[in-house]
Design an enzyme around this catalytic site. Structure first.
Site, PDB file in Angstrom:
ATOM      1  N   HIS A 167      -3.006  -1.647  -7.852  1.00  0.00           N
ATOM      2  CA  HIS A 167      -1.820  -1.212  -8.568  1.00  0.00           C
ATOM      3  C   HIS A 167      -2.197  -0.048  -9.471  1.00  0.00           C
ATOM      4  O   HIS A 167      -3.374   0.140  -9.803  1.00  0.00           O
ATOM      5  CB  HIS A 167      -1.283  -2.393  -9.401  1.00  0.00           C
ATOM      6  CG  HIS A 167       0.070  -2.173  -9.961  1.00  0.00           C
ATOM      7  ND1 HIS A 167       1.124  -1.703  -9.213  1.00  0.00           N
ATOM      8  CD2 HIS A 167       0.557  -2.351 -11.224  1.00  0.00           C
ATOM      9  CE1 HIS A 167       2.206  -1.616  -9.968  1.00  0.00           C
ATOM     10  NE2 HIS A 167       1.883  -2.001 -11.221  1.00  0.00           N
ATOM     11  N   ASP A 174       4.760  -0.050 -17.265  1.00  0.00           N
ATOM     12  CA  ASP A 174       4.643  -0.136 -15.799  1.00  0.00           C
ATOM     13  C   ASP A 174       5.970   0.259 -15.180  1.00  0.00           C
ATOM     14  O   ASP A 174       6.867  -0.557 -15.031  1.00  0.00           O
ATOM     15  CB  ASP A 174       4.260  -1.550 -15.377  1.00  0.00           C
ATOM     16  CG  ASP A 174       3.848  -1.577 -13.915  1.00  0.00           C
ATOM     17  OD1 ASP A 174       4.088  -0.572 -13.210  1.00  0.00           O
ATOM     18  OD2 ASP A 174       3.290  -2.596 -13.482  1.00  0.00           O
ATOM     19  N   CYS A 207       3.612   2.599  -6.315  1.00  0.00           N
ATOM     20  CA  CYS A 207       3.307   2.513  -7.743  1.00  0.00           C
ATOM     21  C   CYS A 207       2.646   3.775  -8.287  1.00  0.00           C
ATOM     22  O   CYS A 207       2.948   4.200  -9.395  1.00  0.00           O
ATOM     23  CB  CYS A 207       2.451   1.291  -8.031  1.00  0.00           C
ATOM     24  SG  CYS A 207       0.933   1.245  -7.104  1.00  0.00           S
TER      25      CYS A 207
END
Lengths: 645, 311
Positions: free
Chosen positions: A451, A467, A407
């Site tokens: 994250h 995202d 991520c």
């Protein structure tokens, strides 16, 4: 006048004292210097060997030398003889050496009392459930030792332990009363246990490629959340940590800057919840985006992160309300927007070139966002916990060569592309998702839920969360990391266990831990006040608490005395077994007539129930022998009852 | 299982069988009579004439190898007729004591309720003290000393019923009752059982009986059994159907008889079963009904047993 000669210590008591010493010092081995643990073990072994062989204990000068050497070692190690660590080390040392001069009953008493004191010191280091259980066992051993010392050689091991257990059970009501009513002191009395301070993994103030991928390997719990009512969908659970605005070409850093309070524009319902944060030594409180109500000692940074005024150094509860659907900072300050377009001069040229190309084709920021996301959703990019090493220009390497990442790679690359195209963008660290524990209803958010995502500022929409990971691995948001990682890649510990029973066990253990944290460790002055007002005593000051304490202890004492005086005689063990047999027979529609003896019952059944008769006859005969015979043979009866159909 | 069956080899069982061949169809009564003897108690047999009371007493005496004597009680029997008299011996110029029939090991006191209270009490005193005092001199009775008294049912004419306190001295009281059909038929065909009893040979020697008696006294009575004993005794006291409950002496009698019953069964412990088995024989003559004044019947005792939980 000579002092009276000390009472001698009988040989059989020594193993008890060794056990007490071992139980009360053993957990300290985890954190004290190795040489001290070795010395303690050495002293214990030496004492046990001397006892076994029946040799003389070492002379006084030897012990004096050992004390001096040990204290010198402690001074060298800790630079002091005082304070928590050095003090505990001294106590352990003295306990070990005391074993080498166990001559009189007085020495034995000193050892046991030192053991009791050592029990307390463990709480300086850990207050977890296993520690509590271990200390309970140690307490039992120390108490049994005390009983053994007074009872003399006539007391066998098992009844002594049972007696000690009974004594502790009788003390339990007092313990409970003291625990609940003793005036609580805000803040820890002797400093916090080690496990509250220990550098647990957690989000840091900067994110570089690989930093979150490392964090995700840990299954430690970051925090727990209890929602009031229905929680939002899992893909909406973005727990906001630090906002990183400063980029040097490889690493994103937090850059605290003064600014106005963020202006939040609610777009949907507000969710109320309470989080219990594990200590992480940072100030951010990981509230759900975007927090609208904050706990007392917290505030919002200009970048919408809820932070406490002090770093979170112990497990703590916070109550929040958050609007998951929201807009914020529609009129962001010029300076902030400028800062969020900055890129370091020379690095990642290819990314900047690509962005420049996009900008030349279409300057609309929303469409630029779409283009970047479309790039990631293409088939070339993969989501992995084991990305290849990236070089001097990590974003270029990631975007054009490796195309595999976690991520933080995606968030970082996306923010760089946006900044290069002139759209204000930044990286946000935090946690995403979580897992509800079906046992107690708490949501558990682990380090493996860590994250990173990006935020862009758009005209009329303010800061919008983007995202990019969701484009590459949609499963990451919907079902968590285990579903998103490609098959064959090693998964973070614990997250990989999908076996149901193991999961159930884990849920239960975590729920137990949570209950322990909430109700035992988290019983602070506030909770005590809450508890007392529920008892009908609002605003109890320490005076009324002391009065209440005295009253409650007196009440418990009276109850115990009354229970002892009016104790009903316990049924004879043989009779209990016979009653158990009767319960079983009742299920088969067999009952003794009034005044019918066991043998008469067996004789009657011989005619009526040939299926049961032999077994009943065996039980009846064994029962008569056990209950009325000169030597109560319970074993035969127990077997006979067990064999009853 | 409970009673290891070494039983058949014991002389006491041979004895029971032999007595059973003489007194037909009365195994339980024979057993009770023997239990009474083993518990060092005296036995009262209450029944109409002619059902075999004397035969039973005779048979037991023969089988145990004991000296036997019989006293027929009548309304003109005097105490001295039982204990003995002193006669003047001319040759030695002194009184000489002629021991009465009570100086035997088994005394059969037949129809005891036909004698006057004065005579009855002479016998009962001897039973209790196991000695006789006559003309200023105390003489010990032989050991073992066992009285089997028979009495006619109280409603028969011409009887002096034994008072409560006297009845209490008998450990057990039996009713023989009519023999059942088969036994009676066997009796008719076999002829006189009294003569049969005369021909019996002793199965025990005289010194064996005290040993057996001390064995019986040593039978284990567990605390749980004492609880049951107390519960039974208390139940008789609580029961409004009786004028008085059982006395502590009666409780001791119950325990002693229970021990003997257990021993006869080949057990070394007393069970509630034993107490239940002997309770009617122990209690009936000691409990007087509150209404009517008759004694408790075996059925009453059985009902009482059903009301007492076994602890």
């Amino acid at each position: 006048m000579n002092p009276p000669a000390p009472a001698a210590l009988d040989r059989g008591a020594l193993p008890w004292l060794f056990a007490t010493a071992l139980a009360t010092t053993l957990p300290h081995a985890e954190h004290q210097p190795v040489w001290l643990s070795a010395a303690t073990a050495g002293a214990l072994v030496l004492a046990a060997t001397l006892w076994w062989r029946g040799r003389r204990l070492p002379r006084g000068w030897f012990l004096a030398l050992a004390v001096v050497a040990g204290c010198a070692g402690i001074v060298v190690e800790f630079r002091t003889l005082f304070g928590r660590d050095a003090g505990v080390a001294m106590l352990v040392l003295f306990m070990a050496l005391k074993l080498l001069e166990l001559r009189s009953l007085r020495d034995a008493h000193v050892t046991v009392m030192l053991g009791y004191f050592l029990l307390l010191t463990h709480y300086f280091y850990s207050q977890s459930i296993p520690t509590g259980l271990w200390l309970l066992v140690s307490l039992l051993i120390a108490t049994a030792t005390l009983i053994r010392l007074h009872g003399g050689p006539a007391s066998p091991a098992l009844p002594t332990l049972r007696y000690a257990g009974l004594l502790l059970l009788q003390a339990a009501p007092f313990m409970l009363v003291l625990y609940l009513l003793f005036p609580r002191i805000a803040g820890p009395l002797w400093g916090l246990p080690q496990d509250a301070h220990s550098a647990r993994s957690g989000l840091s103030e900067q994110i570089a490629p690989g930093s979150i991928a490392n964090l995700v390997q840990s299954a430690d719990i970051a925090f727990r959340v209890r929602f009031e009512g229905v929680p939002p969908g899992r893909d909406k659970l973005y727990w906001r940590g630090p906002v990183l605005e400063n980029f040097d070409g490889a690493t994103w850093r937090r850059r605290p800057a003064p600014g106005p309070e963020p202006a939040i524009d609610r777009q949907g319902p507000t969710y109320r919840y309470e989080t219990t944060l594990e200590p992480h030594q940072q100030a951010w409180l990981l509230a759900l985006d975007a927090p609208t109500t904050l706990p007392a000692n917290a505030y919002l940074t200009p970048t919408l992160t809820a932070v406490s005024r002090e770093p979170v150094r112990q497990r703590q509860r916070y109550a929040f309300a958050s609007a998951v659907e929201h807009r914020f900072n529609l009129d962001e300050g010029r300076e902030t927007l400028r800062r969020n377009r900055l890129l370091p001069g020379e690095r990642n040229p290819r990314a900047r070139w690509l962005a420049a190309q996009w900008l030349a084709q279409d300057a609309d920021p929303e469409r630029l966002v779409g283009r970047a996301l479309a790039l990631f959703s293409g088939s070339e990019f993969a989501y992995t916990l084991q990305p290849p090493l990236l070089g001097e220009n990590p974003v270029d390497d990631f975007l054009f060569t490796a195309r595999r990442g976690f991520c933080e790679h995606y968030a970082s690359a996306f923010a760089v592309l946006m900044r290069a195209a002139g759209v204000p963008a930044r990286v946000v660290g935090g946690y995403q998702g979580g897992e509800p524990n079906p046992v107690d209803g708490y949501w558990v958010i682990r380090q493996s839920d860590a994250h990173a995502w990006a935020e862009v500022w758009l005209e009329k929409r303010g800061w919008v969360r983007v995202d990019p990971t969701a484009e590459v691995a949609p499963a990451r948001l919907e079902s968590g990391i285990a579903a998103a990682i490609p098959a064959g890649e090693p998964l973070p510990a614990l997250v990989q266990f999908d076996a149901d029973w193991l999961k159930g066990l884990r849920y239960r253990w975590e729920a137990a831990n949570n209950a322990w944290n909430q109700y035992v460790l988290g019983y602070n002055p506030e909770r005590q006040r809450e508890f007392l007002s529920r008892l009908g005593l609002p605003d109890a000051d320490w005076r009324s608490l002391v009065g209440l304490l005295a009253g409650a202890c007196g009440g418990v004492l009276l109850a115990v005395v009354a229970a002892t005086l009016y104790r009903r005689p316990r049924a004879d063990p043989a009779l209990r077994l016979w009653r158990r047999a009767l319960v079983r027979l009742k299920r088969r529609q067999v009952q003794p007539a009034p005044g019918e003896t066991p043998l008469a019952l067996a004789r009657r059944l011989a005619g009526q129930r040939p299926d049961l008769a032999p077994a009943v006859a065996a039980v009846a005969a064994a029962y008569c022998r056990a209950r009325y015979g000169p030597d109560g043979d319970l074993e035969t009866l127990r077997t006979a009852v067990a064999e009853l159909p | 299982m409970l009673a290891p069956k070494i039983v058949a080899e014991r002389p006491i069982d041979a004895l029971l069988q032999a007595a059973g061949r003489v007194v037909l169809g009365k195994e339980r009564e024979i057993r009770l009579a023997l239990a009474c003897l083993l518990a060092r108690g005296h036995l009262l047999i209450e029944d109409i004439p002619g059902v075999g009371k004397t035969t039973l007493a005779h048979a037991l005496a023969r089988l145990l190898g004991l000296r036997f004597s019989r006293i027929q009680f009548t309304s003109d029997l005097l105490p001295a007729d039982i204990t003995g008299v002193s006669l003047f011996d001319r040759e030695n110029n002194a009184f000489r004591f002629l021991p009465g029939p009570i100086f035997a090991q088994v005394v059969l006191a037949d129809e005891i309720n036909r004698a006057t209270p004065k005579t009855q009490s002479a016998l009962l005193e001897a039973m209790e003290e196991r000695q006789v005092t006559a003309e200023g001199e105390t003489r010990a009775l032989p050991d073992p000393f066992f009285v089997i008294a028979t009495q006619n049912p109280a409603h028969q004419i011409g009887t002096f019923p034994l008072p409560e306190s006297q009845l209490d001295r008998f450990l057990l009281r039996l009713e023989l009752g009519y023999p059942d059909r088969a036994a009676e038929r066997a009796l008719f065909t076999a002829g006189s059982q009294r003569e049969e009893a005369e021909r019996l040979h002793p199965l025990l020697t005289a010194d064996e009986l005290p040993r057996l008696q001390s064995e019986v006294a040593a039978i284990h009575a567990a605390p749980a059994l004492i609880d049951y004993l107390q519960a039974l005794v208390e139940a008789t006291r609580r029961d409004a159907a009786y004028r008085h409950g059982l006395s502590p002496r009666a409780g001791l009698a119950l325990l002693a008889a229970g021990r003997a019953w257990a021993w006869l069964d080949g057990r070394n412990m007393v069970l509630p079963d034993d107490l239940q088995a002997v309770l009617p024989a122990v209690a009936c003559h000691r409990l007087r009904s509150a209404q009517g004044g008759g004694h408790a019947r075996a059925e009453d005792i059985a009902a009482l047993i059903r009301t007492v939980p076994i602890p």
